[in-house]
Design a protein around this motif. Structure first.
Motif, PDB file in Angstrom:
ATOM      1  N   HIS A  59      54.364  -2.158  40.191  1.00 34.77           N
ATOM      2  CA  HIS A  59      52.709  -1.968  40.186  1.00 34.77           C
ATOM      3  C   HIS A  59      52.056  -2.837  39.205  1.00 34.77           C
ATOM      4  CE1 HIS A  59      54.502   1.568  42.589  1.00 34.77           C
ATOM      5  NE2 HIS A  59      53.976   0.909  43.733  1.00 34.77           N
ATOM      6  N   HIS A  60      52.533  -3.213  38.536  1.00 34.19           N
ATOM      7  CA  HIS A  60      51.619  -3.991  37.507  1.00 34.19           C
ATOM      8  C   HIS A  60      50.425  -2.668  36.477  1.00 34.19           C
ATOM      9  CE1 HIS A  60      54.675  -7.078  37.342  1.00 34.19           C
ATOM     10  NE2 HIS A  60      54.792  -6.647  38.610  1.00 34.19           N
ATOM     11  N   GLU A  61      51.182  -1.407  37.196  1.00 34.98           N
ATOM     12  CA  GLU A  61      49.499  -0.892  36.739  1.00 34.98           C
ATOM     13  C   GLU A  61      50.334   0.039  34.825  1.00 34.98           C
ATOM     14  OE1 GLU A  61      46.866   0.846  38.527  1.00 34.98           O
ATOM     15  OE2 GLU A  61      47.258  -0.606  40.097  1.00 34.98           O
ATOM     16  N   LYS A  62      48.409   0.388  35.137  1.00 35.51           N
ATOM     17  CA  LYS A  62      48.982   1.280  33.335  1.00 35.51           C
ATOM     18  C   LYS A  62      50.164   2.667  33.697  1.00 35.51           C
ATOM     19  CE  LYS A  62      45.476   3.980  32.026  1.00 35.51           C
ATOM     20  NZ  LYS A  62      44.561   4.570  30.825  1.00 35.51           N
ATOM     21  N   LEU A  63      50.997   2.854  33.018  1.00 35.20           N
ATOM     22  CA  LEU A  63      51.570   4.259  32.834  1.00 35.20           C
ATOM     23  C   LEU A  63      50.992   5.393  32.038  1.00 35.20           C
ATOM     24  CD1 LEU A  63      54.946   2.900  31.585  1.00 35.20           C
ATOM     25  CD2 LEU A  63      54.420   2.947  33.579  1.00 35.20           C
ATOM     26  N   SER A  64      50.078   5.783  33.455  1.00 35.83           N
ATOM     27  CA  SER A  64      49.718   7.005  32.758  1.00 35.83           C
ATOM     28  C   SER A  64      49.831   9.208  33.268  1.00 35.83           C
ATOM     29  CB  SER A  64      48.201   6.928  33.525  1.00 35.83           C
ATOM     30  OG  SER A  64      48.307   7.071  35.470  1.00 35.83           O
ATOM     31  N   VAL A  65      51.193   8.392  33.802  1.00 31.42           N
ATOM     32  CA  VAL A  65      51.521  10.040  34.623  1.00 31.42           C
ATOM     33  C   VAL A  65      53.086  10.030  34.813  1.00 31.42           C
ATOM     34  CG1 VAL A  65      52.245  11.565  36.900  1.00 31.42           C
ATOM     35  CG2 VAL A  65      50.317   9.549  36.721  1.00 31.42           C
ATOM     36  N   PHE A  66      53.243  11.376  32.940  1.00 31.40           N
ATOM     37  CA  PHE A  66      54.687  11.822  33.816  1.00 31.40           C
ATOM     38  C   PHE A  66      55.159  12.306  34.320  1.00 31.40           C
ATOM     39  CE2 PHE A  66      57.991  14.432  31.503  1.00 31.40           C
ATOM     40  CZ  PHE A  66      58.802  13.504  30.324  1.00 31.40           C
ATOM     41  N   CYS A  67      56.460  11.873  34.737  1.00 32.18           N
ATOM     42  CA  CYS A  67      57.633  12.466  35.997  1.00 32.18           C
ATOM     43  C   CYS A  67      58.322  13.172  35.322  1.00 32.18           C
ATOM     44  CB  CYS A  67      58.447  11.308  37.298  1.00 32.18           C
ATOM     45  SG  CYS A  67      59.369  12.187  38.264  1.00 32.18           S
ATOM     46  N   TRP A  68      57.609  14.619  35.623  1.00 35.65           N
ATOM     47  CA  TRP A  68      58.602  15.737  34.564  1.00 35.65           C
ATOM     48  C   TRP A  68      59.919  16.143  35.136  1.00 35.65           C
ATOM     49  CZ3 TRP A  68      57.263  17.846  30.095  1.00 35.65           C
ATOM     50  CH2 TRP A  68      57.820  19.341  30.008  1.00 35.65           C
ATOM     51  N   THR A  69      60.375  15.884  36.567  1.00 34.27           N
ATOM     52  CA  THR A  69      61.560  15.669  36.879  1.00 34.27           C
ATOM     53  C   THR A  69      62.620  14.801  36.570  1.00 34.27           C
ATOM     54  OG1 THR A  69      60.552  16.534  39.033  1.00 34.27           O
ATOM     55  CG2 THR A  69      62.855  15.729  38.992  1.00 34.27           C
ATOM     56  N   CYS A  70      62.162  13.351  36.220  1.00 33.43           N
ATOM     57  CA  CYS A  70      62.172  12.012  35.869  1.00 33.43           C
ATOM     58  C   CYS A  70      62.522  11.704  34.526  1.00 33.43           C
ATOM     59  CB  CYS A  70      62.161  11.164  36.538  1.00 33.43           C
ATOM     60  SG  CYS A  70      63.042  10.791  37.933  1.00 33.43           S
ATOM     61  N   HIS A 114      50.627   6.142  38.436  1.00 33.73           N
ATOM     62  CA  HIS A 114      49.091   6.516  39.297  1.00 33.73           C
ATOM     63  C   HIS A 114      50.133   6.227  41.026  1.00 33.73           C
ATOM     64  CE1 HIS A 114      46.625   3.385  39.322  1.00 33.73           C
ATOM     65  NE2 HIS A 114      46.581   3.769  41.001  1.00 33.73           N
ATOM     66  N   GLN A 115      50.454   5.306  40.915  1.00 34.76           N
ATOM     67  CA  GLN A 115      50.746   4.600  42.225  1.00 34.76           C
ATOM     68  C   GLN A 115      52.215   4.908  42.708  1.00 34.76           C
ATOM     69  OE1 GLN A 115      50.127   1.131  43.949  1.00 34.76           O
ATOM     70  NE2 GLN A 115      48.707   0.507  42.714  1.00 34.76           N
ATOM     71  N   CYS A 116      52.932   5.252  41.838  1.00 33.24           N
ATOM     72  CA  CYS A 116      54.026   5.581  42.131  1.00 33.24           C
ATOM     73  C   CYS A 116      54.421   6.829  41.779  1.00 33.24           C
ATOM     74  CB  CYS A 116      55.305   5.724  40.313  1.00 33.24           C
ATOM     75  SG  CYS A 116      55.491   3.574  40.599  1.00 33.24           S
ATOM     76  N   ALA A 117      53.251   7.788  41.704  1.00 28.90           N
ATOM     77  CA  ALA A 117      52.893   9.313  41.542  1.00 28.90           C
ATOM     78  C   ALA A 117      53.048   9.615  43.320  1.00 28.90           C
ATOM     79  CB  ALA A 117      52.520   9.930  40.802  1.00 28.90           C
ATOM     80  N   LEU A 118      51.835   8.220  43.821  1.00 32.91           N
ATOM     81  CA  LEU A 118      51.110   9.191  44.476  1.00 32.91           C
ATOM     82  C   LEU A 118      51.752   8.840  45.582  1.00 32.91           C
ATOM     83  CD1 LEU A 118      47.275   8.170  44.204  1.00 32.91           C
ATOM     84  CD2 LEU A 118      48.274  10.541  44.452  1.00 32.91           C
ATOM     85  N   TRP A 119      52.792   7.942  45.900  1.00 36.68           N
ATOM     86  CA  TRP A 119      53.299   6.687  46.874  1.00 36.68           C
ATOM     87  C   TRP A 119      54.597   7.137  46.707  1.00 36.68           C
ATOM     88  CZ3 TRP A 119      49.346   7.401  49.357  1.00 36.68           C
ATOM     89  CH2 TRP A 119      47.991   7.470  49.391  1.00 36.68           C
ATOM     90  N   GLY A 120      54.986   6.594  45.294  1.00 39.66           N
ATOM     91  CA  GLY A 120      56.460   6.612  45.130  1.00 39.66           C
ATOM     92  C   GLY A 120      57.727   7.270  46.242  1.00 39.66           C
ATOM     93  N   GLY A 121      58.390   6.832  46.604  1.00 33.62           N
ATOM     94  CA  GLY A 121      59.283   7.465  47.635  1.00 33.62           C
ATOM     95  C   GLY A 121      60.147   8.120  46.557  1.00 33.62           C
ATOM     96  N   MET A 122      60.572   6.586  45.161  1.00 33.15           N
ATOM     97  CA  MET A 122      61.444   7.636  44.401  1.00 33.15           C
ATOM     98  C   MET A 122      61.447   8.625  43.463  1.00 33.15           C
ATOM     99  SD  MET A 122      63.139   5.113  42.036  1.00 33.15           S
ATOM    100  CE  MET A 122      62.556   5.259  40.064  1.00 33.15           C
ATOM    101  N   HIS A 123      59.969   9.034  44.083  1.00 30.72           N
ATOM    102  CA  HIS A 123      58.736  10.496  42.743  1.00 30.72           C
ATOM    103  C   HIS A 123      58.890  11.556  43.964  1.00 30.72           C
ATOM    104  CE1 HIS A 123      59.793   9.090  39.572  1.00 30.72           C
ATOM    105  NE2 HIS A 123      59.168   7.354  40.239  1.00 30.72           N
ATOM    106  N   GLY A 124      58.862  10.911  45.137  1.00 25.46           N
ATOM    107  CA  GLY A 124      57.919  12.748  45.726  1.00 25.46           C
ATOM    108  C   GLY A 124      59.061  13.482  45.717  1.00 25.46           C
ATOM    109  N   GLY A 125      58.339  14.860  45.596  1.00 23.70           N
ATOM    110  CA  GLY A 125      58.171  16.315  45.736  1.00 23.70           C
ATOM    111  C   GLY A 125      58.605  16.521  44.206  1.00 23.70           C
TER     112      GLY A 125
END
Length: 81
Positions: free
Chosen positions: A10-21, A27-38
């Protein structure tokens, strides 16, 4: 200080840490990312501060151990005189 890195998708600033991965994401990957769902997320700044605290604690332990070793070396030197 956090260095600015951008999301490859998304060429957005990395602002979230996926604890699972165990990976920084935007934030877009966290909100809409199918790869990080759940997955579980934490603010990246919070994770950064936790790591800084942990590193500082370890540095303090190493400094104390260094002082102990210097003291032991000095004792050995005195015994050898």
């Amino acid at each position: 200080m956090l260095t600015l890195h951008l999301c490859e998708n998304h060429h957005e600033k990395l602002s979230v840490f996926c604890w699972t991965c165990k990976k920084c994401i935007c934030h877009q990957c966290a909100l809409w990312g199918g790869m990080h769902g759940g997955h579980t997320f934490k603010p990246l700044a919070e994770i950064y501060e936790q790591h800084v605290t942990k590193v500082n604690e370890e540095v303090a332990k190493l400094r104390r151990r260094l002082m102990e070793l210097i003291s032991l070396v000095q004792e050995v030197k005195l015994l050898l005189l």
